[in-house]
Motif scaffolding. Structure first.
Motif, short mmCIF file in Angstrom:
data_model
loop_
_atom_site.label_atom_id
_atom_site.label_comp_id
_atom_site.label_asym_id
_atom_site.label_seq_id
_atom_site.Cartn_x
_atom_site.Cartn_y
_atom_site.Cartn_z
N ALA A 82 0.82 -1.21 0.00
CA ALA A 82 0.00 0.00 0.00
C ALA A 82 0.86 1.26 0.00
O ALA A 82 0.55 2.24 -0.69
CB ALA A 82 -0.94 0.01 1.20
N GLN A 83 1.93 1.27 0.78
CA GLN A 83 2.78 2.46 0.85
C GLN A 83 4.17 2.07 1.33
O GLN A 83 4.33 1.16 2.15
CB GLN A 83 2.19 3.48 1.82
CG GLN A 83 2.96 4.78 1.85
CD GLN A 83 2.33 5.80 2.79
OE1 GLN A 83 1.62 5.44 3.72
NE2 GLN A 83 2.58 7.06 2.53
N THR A 84 5.16 2.77 0.82
CA THR A 84 6.54 2.59 1.24
C THR A 84 7.11 3.97 1.58
O THR A 84 6.90 4.92 0.84
CB THR A 84 7.39 1.97 0.12
OG1 THR A 84 6.80 0.74 -0.26
CG2 THR A 84 8.81 1.73 0.56
N VAL A 85 7.83 4.06 2.70
CA VAL A 85 8.43 5.32 3.12
C VAL A 85 9.88 5.05 3.49
O VAL A 85 10.17 4.16 4.29
CB VAL A 85 7.70 5.93 4.33
CG1 VAL A 85 8.38 7.21 4.78
CG2 VAL A 85 6.24 6.16 4.02
N ARG A 86 10.79 5.81 2.90
CA ARG A 86 12.20 5.74 3.31
C ARG A 86 12.33 6.61 4.56
O ARG A 86 12.07 7.82 4.53
CB ARG A 86 13.13 6.25 2.21
CG ARG A 86 14.61 6.07 2.56
CD ARG A 86 15.52 6.68 1.51
NE ARG A 86 15.22 6.23 0.18
CZ ARG A 86 15.81 5.21 -0.45
NH1 ARG A 86 16.75 4.53 0.17
NH2 ARG A 86 15.47 4.89 -1.67
N ILE A 87 12.72 6.02 5.65
CA ILE A 87 12.76 6.72 6.93
C ILE A 87 13.73 7.90 6.91
O ILE A 87 13.40 8.98 7.39
CB ILE A 87 13.13 5.73 8.07
CG1 ILE A 87 12.01 4.69 8.22
CG2 ILE A 87 13.38 6.46 9.38
CD1 ILE A 87 12.34 3.56 9.16
N ARG A 88 14.91 7.71 6.35
CA ARG A 88 15.93 8.75 6.36
C ARG A 88 15.51 10.02 5.65
O ARG A 88 15.72 11.13 6.14
CB ARG A 88 17.23 8.21 5.74
CG ARG A 88 18.37 9.22 5.67
CD ARG A 88 19.65 8.62 5.10
NE ARG A 88 19.46 7.96 3.82
CZ ARG A 88 19.52 8.59 2.62
NH1 ARG A 88 19.73 9.86 2.57
NH2 ARG A 88 19.35 7.88 1.51
N THR A 89 14.88 9.88 4.46
CA THR A 89 14.57 11.07 3.64
C THR A 89 13.10 11.42 3.58
O THR A 89 12.75 12.51 3.14
CB THR A 89 15.06 10.83 2.20
OG1 THR A 89 14.34 9.72 1.66
CG2 THR A 89 16.54 10.59 2.15
#
Length: 112
Positions: free
Chosen positions: A97-104
């Motif tokens: 459903a969703q992917t988020v790169r934590i760093r950026t």
């Protein structure tokens, strides 16, 4: 975006990793798992005593890819992990459903 999860034989990991790298996959997650399928475990002998091994050690390789690459990734895993013997493993493809790169904070395909 899709998540491709493959359960493979441990000794096939390097072959799968090399093939996926050649196919353009940037990263993957590998987890040691145990399970059984049609083979239902096997019998081993240790110090003269026979015992049943119910859960077989395997590796779970997870790769998040754009939907357009799913067939290529699945075909690559199949061709590099197949031995033709029982216990070669399985591949599962699920929606992400969703992917988020934590760093950026990048989202979805930009986060891959």
């Amino acid at each position: 975006m899709k998540l491709v999860a493959a359960i493979i034989q441990p000794y096939k990991l390097e072959d799968v990793r090399d093939a996926l790298t050649e196919a353009g996959v940037a990263g993957m997650t590998v987890t040691e798992v145990k399970g059984f399928g049609h083979q239902k475990g096997h019998t081993e002998i240790y110090r003269g005593a026979e015992y049943q091994v119910s859960f077989i050690p395997k590796l779970k390789v997870e790769v998040a890819v754009p939907a357009s690459l799913v067939n290529k990734v699945v075909d690559t895993i199949v061709s590099s992990a197949r031995t033709g013997q029982i216990g070669d493993g399985k591949i599962f493809v699920t929606d992400v459903a969703q992917t988020v790169r934590i760093r950026t904070g990048e989202i979805d395909e930009a986060a891959l």
